[in-house]
Write a protein that holds these residues in place. Sequence first.
Motif, mmCIF file in Angstrom:
data_model
loop_
_atom_site.group_PDB
_atom_site.id
_atom_site.type_symbol
_atom_site.label_atom_id
_atom_site.label_comp_id
_atom_site.label_asym_id
_atom_site.label_seq_id
_atom_site.Cartn_x
_atom_site.Cartn_y
_atom_site.Cartn_z
ATOM 1 N N ALA A 216 0.838 -1.192 0.000
ATOM 2 C CA ALA A 216 0.000 0.000 0.000
ATOM 3 C C ALA A 216 0.875 1.245 0.000
ATOM 4 C CB ALA A 216 -0.914 -0.001 1.220
ATOM 5 N N GLY A 217 0.399 2.285 -0.613
ATOM 6 C CA GLY A 217 1.140 3.536 -0.647
ATOM 7 C C GLY A 217 1.571 3.933 -2.033
ATOM 8 N N SER B 84 -0.880 6.642 -2.935
ATOM 9 C CA SER B 84 -1.389 7.269 -1.729
ATOM 10 C C SER B 84 -2.056 8.605 -2.007
ATOM 11 C CB SER B 84 -0.240 7.479 -0.729
ATOM 12 O OG SER B 84 -0.699 8.132 0.421
ATOM 13 N N ASP C 13 -4.263 -0.587 -1.992
ATOM 14 C CA ASP C 13 -4.329 0.847 -1.723
ATOM 15 C C ASP C 13 -5.741 1.264 -1.339
ATOM 16 O OD1 ASP C 13 -1.566 1.750 -2.439
ATOM 17 O OD2 ASP C 13 -2.124 0.796 -4.318
ATOM 18 N N LEU D 132 -4.758 1.529 2.402
ATOM 19 C CA LEU D 132 -4.755 2.931 2.814
ATOM 20 C C LEU D 132 -6.154 3.352 3.253
ATOM 21 C CD1 LEU D 132 -2.565 4.520 -0.012
ATOM 22 C CD2 LEU D 132 -1.944 4.277 2.392
ATOM 23 N N SER D 133 -7.164 2.998 2.462
ATOM 24 C CA SER D 133 -8.550 3.291 2.801
ATOM 25 C C SER D 133 -9.397 2.079 2.467
ATOM 26 C CB SER D 133 -9.048 4.521 2.033
ATOM 27 O OG SER D 133 -8.937 4.309 0.641
ATOM 28 N N SER E 295 -5.026 2.614 7.059
ATOM 29 C CA SER E 295 -4.195 3.657 7.648
ATOM 30 C C SER E 295 -4.894 5.011 7.596
ATOM 31 C CB SER E 295 -2.837 3.734 6.936
ATOM 32 O OG SER E 295 -3.011 3.917 5.545
ATOM 33 N N GLU E 296 -5.893 5.149 6.716
ATOM 34 C CA GLU E 296 -6.655 6.390 6.650
ATOM 35 C C GLU E 296 -8.089 6.125 7.128
ATOM 36 O OE1 GLU E 296 -5.989 7.846 2.678
ATOM 37 O OE2 GLU E 296 -3.920 8.382 3.111
#
Length: 406
Positions: A19-20, A23, A64, A89-90, A125-126
């Motif tokens: 992931a990222g 981003s 991601d 990420l989401s 992470s978000e």
Amino acid sequence: VHGTFTSDGSRFEGNGHDAGRYSQSAPMHLLLDLPRIHSSAGALDLFLTRATIQNTSFTGNHGDHGGAVLAQSSTVSLQVVTADRNSALSGGAIVSLRGGVPLDDDTLGGALELSNVKMRGNTASEDGGAIVTNGDVHGVDVLFSGNRAGRNGGAIAFSPPEKNFAAAQAGANPAQVPLMPAGSLSLSRAFLLDQVSAGPTVDGQSAAALRLGNVLAVRNGTRDSKAAVLRGSGMSLAGSTLADNTAAGLDVIPGGSGATLANTILTGNKGGNCSSGSAGVTALGGNVQNPASDCGDAVSRSDPALDSRYAPALTSSARNGGSPNACAEDPLVGGVDVYGEERAPSNCSIGAVETDTRRDLEKKITSMSGGRVGEEQIMLGGMALFVLCVLLGLLAGFRHRRRRRQ
């Protein structure tokens, strides 16, 4: 995948990428840059697709946007599905976007149907530990447990609606292109347990409505002391329990229809039961709050005395104190409780868990006798309880008379 997709009896494990790579602050307007988001899901990438996924597991996938599934302008039906320990990420497990393009002339897309689905230990992470969406989510018999989000929506986060790019392509003035309709959430017989996020557990700030029936939301944590388990401008709760959360129970955003409560318990929430106060809260009867009365005087203040299953104990004011109409006629309650047990027809309990005095006495006597019991033993147990109540009443009267003589 584009078109039609069916998965039955499949296992998706350990798929994805780090992931990222793509981003961004939130998964909004993804359809504006299709090459950038292509294959950003951990396992399944659905675009303009009608998907049916059943008897399937998603475990340890990472991406991601959507650790397991990214669905754009699609309708996705999940039946008997588990999504465990996925990350993104989401949308730790799923991102479902209505997008700016309808699925077809009759279907907007961005619809997510959940039936007998378990989402456990997913991480974003978000936003959206389990789900990020700007469409509709309908869930029956759903478990959200131990999901985590770095920002909002430990379980579910709603993102703002997209502009209708189909209208723009038809020649509408770009400055006047309307937004697609905002999404909504309905949950019936759902558990929200032990989520962790900075903001709300269910962030419906951008949702049209949050409708919950037979929902047990307990032990969820937020790092923001002002956050709540549920945040939205239009919420309705029936036969539900919000308890023992480190966050507040409800955060009602001004400007919408407010929050309507029926047969609902809010207790032991460290941030308060209604962080926004009583403004916008409508009580239809059969509700309990404790220890504070920040949801307003229309909601009774008393200790519901919940047991380890979050059912009202034998002495609880919430036992047999519910509104029969809400128990039987609310479509998200449907005459049963969160565990699928039948609601009492005339004097149901307040909260997500139904209680039956006869059944509970039978269980108590069974545990004491070490075996099955019959009608006679149940009657004896009831008589013993009656005698105990009489003795307690006599004792209370004796103490009262003694104080008066003193």
